[in-house]
Each structure stands twice: as C-alpha cells, then as structure tokens.
Motif scaffolding. Structure first.
Motif, PDB file in Angstrom:
ATOM      1  N   ALA A 197       0.818  -1.217   0.000  1.00  0.00           N
ATOM      2  CA  ALA A 197       0.000   0.000   0.000  1.00  0.00           C
ATOM      3  C   ALA A 197       0.847   1.261   0.000  1.00  0.00           C
ATOM      4  CB  ALA A 197      -0.957  -0.017   1.192  1.00  0.00           C
ATOM      5  N   ALA A 198       1.960   1.248   0.708  1.00  0.00           N
ATOM      6  CA  ALA A 198       2.810   2.440   0.767  1.00  0.00           C
ATOM      7  C   ALA A 198       3.429   2.746  -0.595  1.00  0.00           C
ATOM      8  CB  ALA A 198       3.904   2.257   1.813  1.00  0.00           C
ATOM      9  N   ALA A 199       3.890   1.715  -1.303  1.00  0.00           N
ATOM     10  CA  ALA A 199       4.477   1.925  -2.629  1.00  0.00           C
ATOM     11  C   ALA A 199       3.421   2.409  -3.614  1.00  0.00           C
ATOM     12  CB  ALA A 199       5.127   0.642  -3.135  1.00  0.00           C
ATOM     13  N   VAL A 200       2.233   1.812  -3.570  1.00  0.00           N
ATOM     14  CA  VAL A 200       1.140   2.226  -4.452  1.00  0.00           C
ATOM     15  C   VAL A 200       0.815   3.695  -4.209  1.00  0.00           C
ATOM     16  CG1 VAL A 200      -1.330   1.926  -4.900  1.00  0.00           C
ATOM     17  CG2 VAL A 200       0.168  -0.077  -4.740  1.00  0.00           C
ATOM     18  N   ARG A 201       0.635   4.073  -2.958  1.00  0.00           N
ATOM     19  CA  ARG A 201       0.291   5.463  -2.615  1.00  0.00           C
ATOM     20  C   ARG A 201       1.405   6.416  -3.048  1.00  0.00           C
ATOM     21  NH1 ARG A 201      -3.170   8.348   0.221  1.00  0.00           N
ATOM     22  NH2 ARG A 201      -4.319   6.545   0.948  1.00  0.00           N
ATOM     23  N   LYS A 202       2.651   6.055  -2.794  1.00  0.00           N
ATOM     24  CA  LYS A 202       3.762   6.942  -3.143  1.00  0.00           C
ATOM     25  C   LYS A 202       3.804   7.198  -4.642  1.00  0.00           C
ATOM     26  CE  LYS A 202       8.749   7.539  -2.864  1.00  0.00           C
ATOM     27  NZ  LYS A 202      10.042   6.904  -2.608  1.00  0.00           N
ATOM     28  N   ILE A 203       3.694   6.129  -5.434  1.00  0.00           N
ATOM     29  CA  ILE A 203       3.755   6.289  -6.885  1.00  0.00           C
ATOM     30  C   ILE A 203       2.585   7.130  -7.386  1.00  0.00           C
ATOM     31  CG2 ILE A 203       3.624   5.078  -9.102  1.00  0.00           C
ATOM     32  CD1 ILE A 203       5.231   2.790  -7.750  1.00  0.00           C
ATOM     33  N   LEU A 204       1.398   6.885  -6.856  1.00  0.00           N
ATOM     34  CA  LEU A 204       0.214   7.587  -7.348  1.00  0.00           C
ATOM     35  C   LEU A 204       0.115   9.030  -6.860  1.00  0.00           C
ATOM     36  CD1 LEU A 204      -2.418   4.743  -7.118  1.00  0.00           C
ATOM     37  CD2 LEU A 204      -1.427   5.723  -9.201  1.00  0.00           C
ATOM     38  N   THR A 205       0.718   9.348  -5.722  1.00  0.00           N
ATOM     39  CA  THR A 205       0.521  10.695  -5.171  1.00  0.00           C
ATOM     40  C   THR A 205       1.776  11.554  -5.092  1.00  0.00           C
ATOM     41  OG1 THR A 205       0.809   9.972  -2.880  1.00  0.00           O
ATOM     42  CG2 THR A 205      -1.443   9.911  -3.774  1.00  0.00           C
ATOM     43  N   GLU A 206       2.969  10.937  -5.064  1.00  0.00           N
ATOM     44  CA  GLU A 206       4.182  11.713  -4.826  1.00  0.00           C
ATOM     45  C   GLU A 206       5.214  11.642  -5.944  1.00  0.00           C
ATOM     46  OE1 GLU A 206       5.957  10.576  -1.090  1.00  0.00           O
ATOM     47  OE2 GLU A 206       3.991  10.276  -0.177  1.00  0.00           O
ATOM     48  N   THR A 207       5.129  10.647  -6.795  1.00  0.00           N
ATOM     49  CA  THR A 207       6.230  10.381  -7.721  1.00  0.00           C
ATOM     50  C   THR A 207       6.262  11.334  -8.905  1.00  0.00           C
ATOM     51  OG1 THR A 207       6.297   8.094  -7.029  1.00  0.00           O
ATOM     52  CG2 THR A 207       7.306   8.580  -9.136  1.00  0.00           C
ATOM     53  N   GLY A 208       5.145  11.890  -9.282  1.00  0.00           N
ATOM     54  CA  GLY A 208       5.112  12.822 -10.396  1.00  0.00           C
ATOM     55  C   GLY A 208       3.950  12.540 -11.324  1.00  0.00           C
ATOM     56  N   GLY A 209       3.685  13.500 -12.188  1.00  0.00           N
ATOM     57  CA  GLY A 209       2.470  13.441 -12.981  1.00  0.00           C
ATOM     58  C   GLY A 209       2.615  12.978 -14.411  1.00  0.00           C
ATOM     59  N   THR A 210       3.820  12.644 -14.872  1.00  0.00           N
ATOM     60  CA  THR A 210       3.987  12.226 -16.262  1.00  0.00           C
ATOM     61  C   THR A 210       4.173  10.717 -16.318  1.00  0.00           C
ATOM     62  OG1 THR A 210       4.964  14.362 -16.834  1.00  0.00           O
ATOM     63  CG2 THR A 210       5.320  12.559 -18.382  1.00  0.00           C
ATOM     64  N   TRP A 211       3.214  10.048 -16.927  1.00  0.00           N
ATOM     65  CA  TRP A 211       3.201   8.589 -17.015  1.00  0.00           C
ATOM     66  C   TRP A 211       3.356   8.146 -18.461  1.00  0.00           C
ATOM     67  CZ3 TRP A 211       0.860   4.827 -13.298  1.00  0.00           C
ATOM     68  CH2 TRP A 211       0.828   5.330 -11.991  1.00  0.00           C
ATOM     69  N   ALA A 212       4.415   7.443 -18.766  1.00  0.00           N
ATOM     70  CA  ALA A 212       4.569   6.794 -20.066  1.00  0.00           C
ATOM     71  C   ALA A 212       3.833   5.459 -19.988  1.00  0.00           C
ATOM     72  CB  ALA A 212       6.035   6.574 -20.389  1.00  0.00           C
ATOM     73  N   VAL A 213       2.870   5.259 -20.876  1.00  0.00           N
ATOM     74  CA  VAL A 213       2.076   4.034 -20.859  1.00  0.00           C
ATOM     75  C   VAL A 213       2.504   3.176 -22.049  1.00  0.00           C
ATOM     76  CG1 VAL A 213      -0.243   3.047 -20.831  1.00  0.00           C
ATOM     77  CG2 VAL A 213       0.191   5.253 -19.716  1.00  0.00           C
ATOM     78  N   VAL A 214       3.286   2.139 -21.747  1.00  0.00           N
ATOM     79  CA  VAL A 214       3.849   1.277 -22.783  1.00  0.00           C
ATOM     80  C   VAL A 214       2.799   0.256 -23.203  1.00  0.00           C
ATOM     81  CG1 VAL A 214       5.681  -0.356 -23.352  1.00  0.00           C
ATOM     82  CG2 VAL A 214       6.158   1.608 -21.860  1.00  0.00           C
ATOM     83  N   PHE A 266      -7.526  11.753 -13.287  1.00  0.00           N
ATOM     84  CA  PHE A 266      -6.924  12.027 -11.989  1.00  0.00           C
ATOM     85  C   PHE A 266      -5.701  12.932 -12.105  1.00  0.00           C
ATOM     86  CE2 PHE A 266      -9.719   8.641 -10.724  1.00  0.00           C
ATOM     87  CZ  PHE A 266     -10.039   8.949  -9.408  1.00  0.00           C
ATOM     88  N   GLY A 267      -5.579  13.628 -13.237  1.00  0.00           N
ATOM     89  CA  GLY A 267      -4.571  14.673 -13.369  1.00  0.00           C
ATOM     90  C   GLY A 267      -3.205  14.246 -13.876  1.00  0.00           C
ATOM     91  N   LYS A 268      -3.072  13.010 -14.332  1.00  0.00           N
ATOM     92  CA  LYS A 268      -1.781  12.545 -14.849  1.00  0.00           C
ATOM     93  C   LYS A 268      -1.662  12.881 -16.334  1.00  0.00           C
ATOM     94  CE  LYS A 268      -1.093  10.493 -10.877  1.00  0.00           C
ATOM     95  NZ  LYS A 268      -0.325  11.192  -9.859  1.00  0.00           N
ATOM     96  N   ARG A 269      -0.463  13.236 -16.758  1.00  0.00           N
ATOM     97  CA  ARG A 269      -0.177  13.367 -18.184  1.00  0.00           C
ATOM     98  C   ARG A 269       0.196  11.984 -18.687  1.00  0.00           C
ATOM     99  NH1 ARG A 269       4.714  16.540 -21.330  1.00  0.00           N
ATOM    100  NH2 ARG A 269       3.899  16.142 -23.415  1.00  0.00           N
ATOM    101  N   VAL A 270      -0.501  11.508 -19.693  1.00  0.00           N
ATOM    102  CA  VAL A 270      -0.294  10.174 -20.231  1.00  0.00           C
ATOM    103  C   VAL A 270       0.451  10.286 -21.549  1.00  0.00           C
ATOM    104  CG1 VAL A 270      -1.479   8.167 -21.178  1.00  0.00           C
ATOM    105  CG2 VAL A 270      -2.309   9.223 -19.084  1.00  0.00           C
ATOM    106  N   VAL A 271       1.569   9.591 -21.654  1.00  0.00           N
ATOM    107  CA  VAL A 271       2.386   9.593 -22.867  1.00  0.00           C
ATOM    108  C   VAL A 271       2.321   8.194 -23.484  1.00  0.00           C
ATOM    109  CG1 VAL A 271       4.681  10.003 -23.824  1.00  0.00           C
ATOM    110  CG2 VAL A 271       3.920  11.301 -21.799  1.00  0.00           C
ATOM    111  N   PRO A 272       1.665   8.058 -24.646  1.00  0.00           N
ATOM    112  CA  PRO A 272       1.563   6.742 -25.281  1.00  0.00           C
ATOM    113  C   PRO A 272       2.912   6.262 -25.818  1.00  0.00           C
ATOM    114  CG  PRO A 272      -0.034   8.310 -26.205  1.00  0.00           C
ATOM    115  CD  PRO A 272       0.924   9.092 -25.368  1.00  0.00           C
ATOM    116  N   VAL A 273       3.234   4.995 -25.535  1.00  0.00           N
ATOM    117  CA  VAL A 273       4.441   4.369 -26.076  1.00  0.00           C
ATOM    118  C   VAL A 273       3.987   3.091 -26.775  1.00  0.00           C
ATOM    119  CG1 VAL A 273       6.698   3.384 -25.593  1.00  0.00           C
ATOM    120  CG2 VAL A 273       5.861   5.324 -24.237  1.00  0.00           C
ATOM    121  N   HIS A 274       4.142   3.084 -28.095  1.00  0.00           N
ATOM    122  CA  HIS A 274       3.643   1.989 -28.925  1.00  0.00           C
ATOM    123  C   HIS A 274       4.375   2.064 -30.254  1.00  0.00           C
ATOM    124  CE1 HIS A 274       0.795  -0.310 -31.406  1.00  0.00           C
ATOM    125  NE2 HIS A 274       0.373  -0.841 -30.280  1.00  0.00           N
TER     126      HIS A 274
END
Length: 135
Positions: free
Chosen positions: A5-22, A42-50
């Motif tokens: 739960a701590a890792a999930v919360r940290k990644i979703l709330t503290e790690t940053g808003g730019t997500w590369a989605v492979v 939920f406010g994340k920037r999604v970067v498609p990787v394909h």
C-alpha cells in the motif's frame, strides 16, 4: 508483495504526474486505453508508447521510451510478462522514478533489478483500480 500500500500510494501521489504508458494505442477495446483515460481524469499526463507512435487521448505517441524527449516519472507497462523486463530496464535507463507492471504482468527478476536501481515498483496491480481508493 510486489505493490504494498505504501508503494502504491507513493507512486500515485508523490512520484510525479507524467506517465509513459507502454502498449497504449487507439484500440479502445484494450485495457491500456481505459486505464490511460482514468489516469488523465486524476490529473496525470499520459504519454503513449507503442510501435505505431500514434496520438492517444490528445497526447503525442512515441515508438519507444528512448524516443520521449522529456522526463517521465512513471512507466506503466501493458505488455506480456515475457516482454516486460526489457521495458523495466529501459525505464531505468530513461531516468524514470517508478515502474508499474499492470495486472497479470509479473517478472520477479525485473522487479529486483528495478528496485536495486533505486526505482519504486509495483507489479501485478492496476492504477485505475488503486487511484480511486486513495480518496
């Protein structure tokens, strides 16, 4: 074990808003398409990787993580488990802060390598399921 739960919360709330989605493409029947939409809500920037490098959800796509010309915070992996390890290694090389392997994507050796490189990592979980639970 691979996403307390701590890792999930940290990644979703503290790690940053730019997500590369492979694995994200314009195929609306694929899980990546719907999960990326939730991340955006939920406010994340999604970067498609394909390989097609097509725009998805209004964001320019890239053929690989190495092609993205700006930093990404989290690499969200929607590929088969046998392909996921190299993607995690690319995420480390690209300077990402965290790697997230989707439901059903498991590679224990990649998990150990990624954590040893100093990145946070969650495996076999879905951020679209987890993020609404944080409320």
């Amino acid at each position: 074990m691979y996403g307390d739960a701590a890792a999930v919360r940290k990644i979703l709330t503290e790690t940053g808003g730019t997500w590369a989605v492979v694995g994200l493409s314009n195929n609306t029947s694929r899980a990546a398409y719907g999960v990326a939409a939730v991340l955006q809500r939920f406010g994340k920037r999604v970067v498609p990787v394909h390989p097609k490098a097509e725009p998805v959800h209004g964001e320019q796509g890239y053929a690989s993580l190495a092609d993205i010309p700006f930093p990404v915070d989290v690499v969200d992996v929607f590929v088969n488990s046998d392909l996921a390890g190299p993607v995690a290694d690319e995420a480390v090389a690209a300077g990402a802060k965290a790697v997230w392997f989707q439901l059903g994507v498991v590679d224990e050796a990649a998990y150990r390598r990624t954590r040893a490189a100093g990145l946070d990592m969650v495996m076999d979980r879905c951020p679209a399921i987890e993020i609404p639970r944080l409320g």
